[in-house]
Design an enzyme around this catalytic site. Structure first.
Site, PDB file in Angstrom:
ATOM      1  N   ARG A  91      -0.992  -9.416 -44.800  1.00 18.57           N
ATOM      2  CA  ARG A  91      -1.258  -8.041 -45.208  1.00 18.57           C
ATOM      3  C   ARG A  91       0.015  -7.202 -45.061  1.00 18.57           C
ATOM      4  O   ARG A  91       1.092  -7.713 -44.786  1.00 18.57           O
ATOM      5  CB  ARG A  91      -2.407  -7.488 -44.379  1.00 18.57           C
ATOM      6  CG  ARG A  91      -3.729  -8.188 -44.688  1.00 18.57           C
ATOM      7  CD  ARG A  91      -4.760  -7.950 -43.609  1.00 18.57           C
ATOM      8  NE  ARG A  91      -5.052  -6.535 -43.435  1.00 18.57           N
ATOM      9  CZ  ARG A  91      -5.781  -6.056 -42.433  1.00 18.57           C
ATOM     10  NH1 ARG A  91      -6.267  -6.889 -41.512  1.00 18.57           N
ATOM     11  NH2 ARG A  91      -6.017  -4.757 -42.335  1.00 18.57           N
ATOM     12  N   HIS A 121      -2.147 -22.515 -37.477  1.00 21.19           N
ATOM     13  CA  HIS A 121      -3.497 -22.892 -37.873  1.00 21.19           C
ATOM     14  C   HIS A 121      -4.521 -21.822 -37.496  1.00 21.19           C
ATOM     15  O   HIS A 121      -4.707 -21.529 -36.312  1.00 21.19           O
ATOM     16  CB  HIS A 121      -3.947 -24.193 -37.194  1.00 21.19           C
ATOM     17  CG  HIS A 121      -2.905 -25.249 -37.090  1.00 21.19           C
ATOM     18  ND1 HIS A 121      -2.570 -26.086 -38.129  1.00 21.19           N
ATOM     19  CD2 HIS A 121      -2.124 -25.626 -36.056  1.00 21.19           C
ATOM     20  CE1 HIS A 121      -1.636 -26.933 -37.742  1.00 21.19           C
ATOM     21  NE2 HIS A 121      -1.335 -26.665 -36.485  1.00 21.19           N
ATOM     22  N   TYR A 124      -5.239 -15.230 -35.974  1.00 26.88           N
ATOM     23  CA  TYR A 124      -5.175 -13.831 -36.380  1.00 26.88           C
ATOM     24  C   TYR A 124      -4.133 -13.137 -35.520  1.00 26.88           C
ATOM     25  O   TYR A 124      -4.203 -13.169 -34.282  1.00 26.88           O
ATOM     26  CB  TYR A 124      -6.514 -13.110 -36.224  1.00 26.88           C
ATOM     27  CG  TYR A 124      -6.385 -11.635 -36.542  1.00 26.88           C
ATOM     28  CD1 TYR A 124      -6.139 -11.221 -37.847  1.00 26.88           C
ATOM     29  CD2 TYR A 124      -6.446 -10.672 -35.541  1.00 26.88           C
ATOM     30  CE1 TYR A 124      -5.987  -9.873 -38.148  1.00 26.88           C
ATOM     31  CE2 TYR A 124      -6.291  -9.325 -35.837  1.00 26.88           C
ATOM     32  CZ  TYR A 124      -6.060  -8.938 -37.143  1.00 26.88           C
ATOM     33  OH  TYR A 124      -5.888  -7.608 -37.439  1.00 26.88           O
ATOM     34  N   ASN A 135       4.534 -20.255 -29.785  1.00 27.11           N
ATOM     35  CA  ASN A 135       3.614 -21.107 -30.541  1.00 27.11           C
ATOM     36  C   ASN A 135       2.176 -20.725 -30.221  1.00 27.11           C
ATOM     37  O   ASN A 135       1.787 -20.654 -29.049  1.00 27.11           O
ATOM     38  CB  ASN A 135       3.828 -22.584 -30.198  1.00 27.11           C
ATOM     39  CG  ASN A 135       2.986 -23.483 -31.087  1.00 27.11           C
ATOM     40  OD1 ASN A 135       3.296 -23.682 -32.267  1.00 27.11           O
ATOM     41  ND2 ASN A 135       1.908 -24.029 -30.546  1.00 27.11           N
ATOM     42  N   ALA A 138      -4.234 -23.596 -32.497  1.00 32.73           N
ATOM     43  CA  ALA A 138      -5.215 -23.369 -33.554  1.00 32.73           C
ATOM     44  C   ALA A 138      -6.330 -22.446 -33.069  1.00 32.73           C
ATOM     45  O   ALA A 138      -6.864 -22.599 -31.980  1.00 32.73           O
ATOM     46  CB  ALA A 138      -5.801 -24.700 -34.012  1.00 32.73           C
ATOM     47  N   ASN A 144      -6.518  -6.501 -31.967  1.00 30.48           N
ATOM     48  CA  ASN A 144      -5.674  -5.313 -32.003  1.00 30.48           C
ATOM     49  C   ASN A 144      -6.414  -3.984 -31.954  1.00 30.48           C
ATOM     50  O   ASN A 144      -5.784  -2.924 -32.009  1.00 30.48           O
ATOM     51  CB  ASN A 144      -4.797  -5.337 -33.261  1.00 30.48           C
ATOM     52  CG  ASN A 144      -5.620  -5.273 -34.541  1.00 30.48           C
ATOM     53  OD1 ASN A 144      -6.788  -5.670 -34.565  1.00 30.48           O
ATOM     54  ND2 ASN A 144      -5.010  -4.786 -35.609  1.00 30.48           N
TER      55      ASN A 144
END
Length: 229
Positions: A91, A121, A124, A135, A138, A144
């Site tokens: 986004r 993977h 969000y 890192n 997954a 947020n």
């Protein structure tokens, strides 16, 4: 305590300039929009698959690859030799450094990824900063936005420090590694080279060089300092 240099080594970082003048490390999140608008020129120097959708100003650096069915809504800046894997969703107002990986079904919004950081993977990343070499396992979620919708504050030694931000995910220092399906609450700040185990739900400040896991026998989080030389 929350100086930029305590979390990131910017000596060889192409995005170092965006942190200039920041008193606390999260102050850079106030500046992401203005830098993304100034840096995200509509220029594609890397390889973009024909099925990828790029809207608005998007800069893709040399050697970077945008795989099939990626959706990017600018302004977004992507540095050199970075891979945006199939099905990722970027986004507005992201700044992504060199040699990064953003993976399948990963969503980014209003965030900074310094060089060599990976969200490979189903992650969000919202209004957050990932240091060099970070890192995310997954399924990692960097939340947020508070349920109450008011200002995000940073918990530190029993005190609440104002961030001035209604949307603020996490600050992850250089070398932080997070296990699969972990979640950070809004305003989480993690020092350099800390490891966070899978399935942990984390909030507040975690110092550098710690290992954080859930102790099922004691039914509580345990943060232990470890030496990682």
């Amino acid at each position: 305590m929350f100086r930029v240099e305590d979390f990131f080594d910017l000596s060889q970082e192409p995005l170092a300039h965006v942190f200039e003048g920041c008193e606390n490390v999260w102050d850079v999140l106030h500046l992401v929009k203005q830098f993304s608008e100034s840096m995200a020129k509509p220029l594609l120097l890397g390889r973009v698959h024909p099925s990828a959708v790029l809207e608005g100003p998007v800069y893709v650096g040399e050697g970077s690859v945008i795989e099939p069915h990626v959706y990017i809504k600018g302004p977004v800046y992507i540095g050199k030799n970075t891979v945006i894997r199939q099905g990722a969703y970027l986004r507005e107002n992201n700044l992504i450094g060199d040699n990064c990986i953003i993976g399948h079904a990963t969503e980014l919004k209003g965030s900074i990824m310094l060089s060599y950081s990976h969200a490979p993977h189903f992650a969000y990343v919202g209004d957050s900063v990932l240091g060099r070499g970070v890192n995310l396992g997954a399924g990692t979620k960097l939340a947020n936005f508070k349920l109450t919708g008011d200002e995000v504050q940073v918990l530190f030694e029993g005190q609440k420090i104002s961030s001035g931000l209604r949307k603020f995910g996490a600050i992850l220092g250089d070398g932080v590694s997070i296990g699969c399906n972990a979640v950070t609450a809004p305003g989480t700040v993690v020092g350099k080279n800390t490891w966070i185990y899978s399935l942990v739900s984390l909030r507040g400040y975690i110092p550098a060089e710690h290992l954080v896991k859930y102790d099922y026998q004691r039914a509580e989080l345990v943060a232990k300092q470890v030496a990682k030389s």
